[in-house]
Design an enzyme around this catalytic site. Structure first.
Site, short mmCIF file in Angstrom:
data_model
loop_
_atom_site.label_atom_id
_atom_site.label_comp_id
_atom_site.label_asym_id
_atom_site.label_seq_id
_atom_site.Cartn_x
_atom_site.Cartn_y
_atom_site.Cartn_z
N ASP A 108 13.82 4.08 15.99
CA ASP A 108 12.84 3.39 15.13
C ASP A 108 13.49 2.55 14.04
O ASP A 108 12.82 1.77 13.37
CB ASP A 108 11.84 4.38 14.53
CG ASP A 108 12.50 5.52 13.77
OD1 ASP A 108 13.74 5.59 13.74
OD2 ASP A 108 11.77 6.36 13.21
N HIS A 149 10.73 7.10 3.65
CA HIS A 149 11.37 8.03 4.59
C HIS A 149 12.90 7.98 4.55
O HIS A 149 13.54 8.87 5.10
CB HIS A 149 10.93 7.73 6.03
CG HIS A 149 9.47 7.93 6.28
ND1 HIS A 149 8.80 9.09 5.96
CD2 HIS A 149 8.52 7.09 6.81
CE1 HIS A 149 7.52 8.96 6.29
NE2 HIS A 149 7.32 7.76 6.80
N GLY A 157 12.39 6.44 10.11
CA GLY A 157 10.99 5.99 10.11
C GLY A 157 10.78 4.59 9.57
O GLY A 157 9.95 4.39 8.69
N ASP A 184 0.56 7.08 1.38
CA ASP A 184 0.81 6.71 2.78
C ASP A 184 0.30 7.82 3.69
O ASP A 184 0.27 8.98 3.28
CB ASP A 184 2.33 6.57 2.95
CG ASP A 184 2.78 5.87 4.20
OD1 ASP A 184 3.18 4.69 4.11
OD2 ASP A 184 2.78 6.52 5.27
N HIS A 186 1.75 9.08 6.09
CA HIS A 186 2.87 9.95 6.45
C HIS A 186 3.45 10.64 5.20
O HIS A 186 3.42 10.06 4.11
CB HIS A 186 3.97 9.13 7.14
CG HIS A 186 3.48 8.44 8.38
ND1 HIS A 186 3.19 7.09 8.41
CD2 HIS A 186 3.19 8.93 9.61
CE1 HIS A 186 2.76 6.77 9.62
NE2 HIS A 186 2.74 7.87 10.38
N ASP A 273 -0.99 2.35 5.94
CA ASP A 273 -1.34 3.03 7.19
C ASP A 273 -2.32 4.18 6.93
O ASP A 273 -2.78 4.83 7.88
CB ASP A 273 -0.09 3.53 7.94
CG ASP A 273 0.90 4.23 7.04
OD1 ASP A 273 0.54 4.59 5.90
OD2 ASP A 273 2.06 4.41 7.49
N TYR A 312 0.60 -0.77 9.77
CA TYR A 312 1.00 -1.42 11.03
C TYR A 312 -0.13 -2.25 11.64
O TYR A 312 0.05 -2.87 12.67
CB TYR A 312 1.56 -0.35 11.99
CG TYR A 312 2.65 0.40 11.25
CD1 TYR A 312 3.92 -0.14 11.13
CD2 TYR A 312 2.37 1.59 10.56
CE1 TYR A 312 4.90 0.49 10.37
CE2 TYR A 312 3.34 2.22 9.79
CZ TYR A 312 4.61 1.67 9.70
OH TYR A 312 5.57 2.27 8.94
ZN LIG Z 1 3.47 5.63 6.92
#
Ligand SMILES: [Zn+2]
Length: 389
Positions: A108, A149, A157, A184, A186, A273, A312
């Site tokens: 990634d 990340h 990430g 976020d 995540h 996101d 995204y």
């Molecule tokens: Zn994210």
């Protein structure tokens, strides 16, 4: 009201546009903010490039040496010998060696053209944001930042450099208690790891948490280490969370933390996101839901940096950050829901509107689940005796 500082430059947009999964997103975001004339309400500040010393505030020398020695323009493509990377926007897909993988540069996070320059520009923008706060600016926006990340010695990430951890380290030269809020979808693992052992930075992350959902960390019981135990909160939630529940528990949790910790500066990662219809996310949240959370943060009247992050669905990321920019600038009138003409206008069809429709989705979170999570957080804060240190 003091004017908001907006960190922006052509070079910053160009570098941010290079991220393989986010090609041209930064351009779309800035173009929409510009089309609504919001940039005129702010002081646009050109960022500096991060120094080696800045990058060393978080990253290991091994990682930085690798980027510096192996990821410069001359080495990225043998056929391209100059530092002018305008046209060389593809990632370097040449053979991935073991050393490269040791630094997370594969999968990634493929090596991108002139990664060393990219890292200095991206981190430099958040260092500039931090320096603005250090010189008494109250509110700073950098939508090209928020790479939560990235770890001390590796990329992860889609994040190659942890501009957030570096900016917070700068802030620590003046501020005693810094609150980091991660919105976020995540888990903000890189930032949490950076400050897990200190009380000087309190990290809070709200994120989707289910088997197989990246990065897989951020359980409610993960609350720091050593002397920093208790100074980290994770609020995990399941798919399709709706605004009403999110806002309620954001308020409750942050009110508790604010009262106990009494921060003197705040850094907010606003990854887009966490908005509905993100291909890598899974919420049912709208920009107006998170705008209510951001308004609450603004009401604390703390020196604050707002950063970007994931996102995204590029159109929705642009809609979200444009909406937040208007909230942060406290525009008198709400923005016109009909999008103004801009270079990327046709990508916003078929509706060409600023608003994003909520989806008919069953929220897998119940009020009971959320209350249980909240109670666990409160117990942990009590257990580890979090106080105004
Ligand atoms: Zn994210």
């Amino acid at each position: 009201m003091p004017r908001v500082a907006y960190v922006i430059s052509e070079e910053l947009i160009k570098q941010c546009d290079k991220i393989p999964v986010l090609k041209k997103r930064a351009s779309m975001v800035h173009e929409l903010i510009r089309a609504y004339n919001l940039h005129r309400l702010m002081d646009c500040v050109k960022p500096n490039v991060a120094s080696d010393e800045n990058l060393s505030l978080f990253h290991s020398q091994y990682y930085l040496d690798y980027l510096k020695n192996e990821c410069t323009a001359e080495l990225s493509f043998e056929s391209v010998g100059s530092d002018d990377d305008d046209d060389a926007e593809d990632s370097d897909t040449s053979d991935v060696d073991d050393e490269q993988l040791n630094y997370g540069l594969g999968y990634d996070c493929p090596k991108i053209f002139n990664l060393w320059k990219f890292v200095r520009v991206i981190a430099g923008a958040s260092v500039t944001a931090a320096n603005l706060l250090l010189s008494n600016r109250r509110i700073v926006i950098n939508w090209c930042g928020g790479w939560h990340h990235a770890q001390r010695d590796e990329a992860e990430g889609f994040c190659y450099v942890n501009d957030i951890a570096i900016a917070i380290q700068r802030l620590r030269t003046r501020f005693q208690r810094i609150l980091y809020i991660d919105l976020d979808v995540h888990h903000g693992n890189g930032v949490e790891n950076a400050f897990a052992y200190t009380r000087r930075v309190f990290t809070v992350s709200f994120h989707q948490f289910q088997p197989g959902f990246f990065p897989g960390t951020g359980n409610v019981d993960d609350c720091g280490h050593g002397i920093g135990k208790g100074y980290c909160v994770n609020f995990p939630y399941k798919s399709h969370i709706r605004g009403e529940l999110f806002i309620k528990y954001f308020y409750k949790t942050l009110t508790e933390i604010l009262n106990k910790y009494q921060p003197d500066a705040c850094v907010v990662q606003c990854g887009a996101d966490s908005i509905v219809s993100d291909p890598l996310g899974g919420t049912n949240l709208l920009p107006e839901d998170l705008a209510i959370c951001v308004e609450r943060i603004l009401s604390w009247d703390l020196p604050t940096i707002f950063l970007g992050g994931g996102g995204y669905n590029f159109q929705n990321a642009a809609r979200y950050w444009t909406t937040l920019t208007s909230i942060i600038c406290k525009t008198r009138e709400p923005l016109d829901n009909d999008l103004p003409d801009n270079e990327y206008f046709l990508r916003y069809g078929p509706g060409y509107e600023l608003s994003i429709p909520r989806k008919q989705l069953d929220d897998l979170n119940t009020e009971n689940d959320m209350e249980t999570t909240y109670q666990t957080i409160i117990e942990n804060l009590k257990k580890y005796n979090v106080f105004n240190c």
